[in-house]
Design an enzyme around this catalytic site. Structure first.
Site, PDB file in Angstrom:
ATOM      1  N   CYS A  81       0.803  -1.223   0.000  1.00  0.00           N
ATOM      2  CA  CYS A  81       0.000   0.000   0.000  1.00  0.00           C
ATOM      3  C   CYS A  81       0.838   1.276   0.000  1.00  0.00           C
ATOM      4  CB  CYS A  81      -0.945  -0.007   1.199  1.00  0.00           C
ATOM      5  SG  CYS A  81      -1.930  -1.519   1.286  1.00  0.00           S
ATOM      6  N   PHE A  92       1.836  -3.341   4.025  1.00  0.00           N
ATOM      7  CA  PHE A  92       2.261  -4.636   4.548  1.00  0.00           C
ATOM      8  C   PHE A  92       3.758  -4.801   4.318  1.00  0.00           C
ATOM      9  CE2 PHE A  92      -1.961  -7.259   4.216  1.00  0.00           C
ATOM     10  CZ  PHE A  92      -2.521  -6.466   5.206  1.00  0.00           C
TER      11      PHE A  92
END
Length: 417
Positions: A167, A404
């Site tokens: 992300c 992540f």
């Protein structure tokens, strides 16, 4: 080499394909109106999935940007990137030609890449056998193809790369493009993020990880609620956000419209856990600190932050702690919003569309809201611009992205003077 010796970099073009609209104006107006872009999934039959809602791009026709034959040889994430990049060049009033092509680069990030092609061709493999698998499987699924195809469709022959940092990918791409121009490797860069991961396998995986909102399938408009006490997970979105960065003198030489200046880039890693942020947001704090140092700005100068704000329990409270640690008491004076409340979370594409929103806030002195903030979490006690956009003189703004693997990115932008 200090920033004062490096080249200044400005933003002269913006483009977006989002759940709120398929061009810059529709996207920006949707944000200011606090419009919800989330609804029931239509891209696949999600009836057996625990989460059945998403921020889908609606009414997108790749044929508006490329030949249909070419579009069929692209995964959806690449189609979005090419479309938004062409928008960006048009918005910048810039034409790539034989004289400048070697000095114009492309850097586009994605978190997942061509997962739609992977899933559909795996089904072909299992049902029809290996000889029926498309010869375009590999070149359409690989993550770098969004950047590669954008170069092919625009003619940009300069530096070309792809960030794949979950992300944080879109923001990493913008920050890395900024560095390339700063150091003289390119005169301009097409950069940002793209994603199209609303697929059965992707959703099954995120649902199993209990990352998605799974309690509001019948109320999608209120599912993404960053910083709200009743948040229960993120809602996935799709699309692309692309910026055209230019070296300042290059932009002035062609009398370009300047939306603002990019001045700082901070990136760190938690080195802690595959998916969970480090406690107290220490990695994110360092990213914010580094962006401020890089931009030679103080906490007191910041007017607005476009937060990562995913609507997950861990992220929103951790990001709040990070902002407080980085800015001190000034954190309570800064306007903050999560536009994911309206678009959903575009994974690797989020940094792109959120940088676009941040630049528009600077250029228009308006900041978008965080919708669905009805029952504030006591741990999230900053000014999140609840539910209604605000007129605000924005001189300096930050955009946060966390992914992540512990990736943290903060970008710093300033009004151009």
């Amino acid at each position: 080499m200090t920033n004062r010796q490096m080249k200044r970099v400005v933003v002269t073009g913006l483009g977006s394909i989002t759940p709120l609209g398929n061009n810059l104006q529709e996207y920006w107006e949707g944000l200011l109106q606090g419009r919800n872009g989330i609804g029931k999934i239509t891209l696949f039959d999600a009836s057996n999935h625990a989460c059945q809602i998403a921020g889908e791009v609606k009414g997108f026709d790749p044929a508006d940007y490329m030949a249909r034959k070419e579009a069929k040889r692209m995964d959806r994430f690449s189609q979005f990137a090419v479309a938004a990049s062409k928008q960006t060049l048009e918005n910048a009033n810039f034409v790539i030609d034989e004289l400048n092509a070697d000095r114009i680069g492309v850097l586009i990030g994605t978190g997942v890449g061509g997962i739609q092609v992977i899933e559909t061709q795996n089904e072909v493999l299992l049902t029809k056998g290996p000889r029926k698998v498309s010869p375009f499987t590999v070149p359409t699924m690989i993550a770098n193809m969004a950047a590669g195809l954008t170069a092919i469709h625009t003619g940009a022959k300069g530096p070309n790369s792809c960030t794949v940092t979950a992300c944080a990918a879109g923001s990493h791409a913008i920050g890395d493009a900024f560095r390339l121009i700063q150091r003289g490797y390119a005169d301009a860069m097409i950069c940002g993020g793209t994603e199209a991961a609303i697929t059965p396998l992707s959703y099954a995986g995120f649902c199993s990880a209990k990352a998605l909102s799974m309690s509001r399938n019948d109320d999608p408009a209120h599912a993404s609620r960053p910083f709200d006490k009743d948040r229960d997970g993120f809602v996935m979105g799709e699309g692309a956000g692309i910026l055209f960065l230019e070296e300042l003198e290059h932009a002035l030489g062609r009398d370009a419209r300047i939306y603002g200046e990019i001045i700082g880039y901070g990136m760190t890693c938690d080195a802690y856990h595959m998916t969970a942020p480090v406690p107290e947001g220490l990695g994110a704090t360092r990213a914010i600190d580094l962006a401020l140092q890089d931009g030679q700005i103080t906490a007191e100068e910041i007017d607005y932050i476009n937060a990562h704000g995913t609507s997950t329990l861990a992220n929103d409270s951790t990001e709040t702690k990070a902002i407080k640690k980085a800015l001190g008491k000034t954190a309570y004076k800064v306007a903050i919003s999560s536009t994911k409340s309206m678009t959903g979370h575009l994974l690797g594409g989020s940094g792109g569309i959120e940088a676009v929103a941040t630049m528009m806030a600077i250029a228009n002195n308006q900041v978008p809201p965080t919708i669905n903030l009805e029952n504030p979490d006591p741990e999230c006690d900053l000014d999140y611009i609840a539910n209604k956009s605000r007129e605000l003189e924005v001189e300096v703004a930050l955009s946060n992205s966390f992914g992540f693997g512990g990736h943290n990115v903060t970008l710093a932008f300033r009004k151009y003077h």
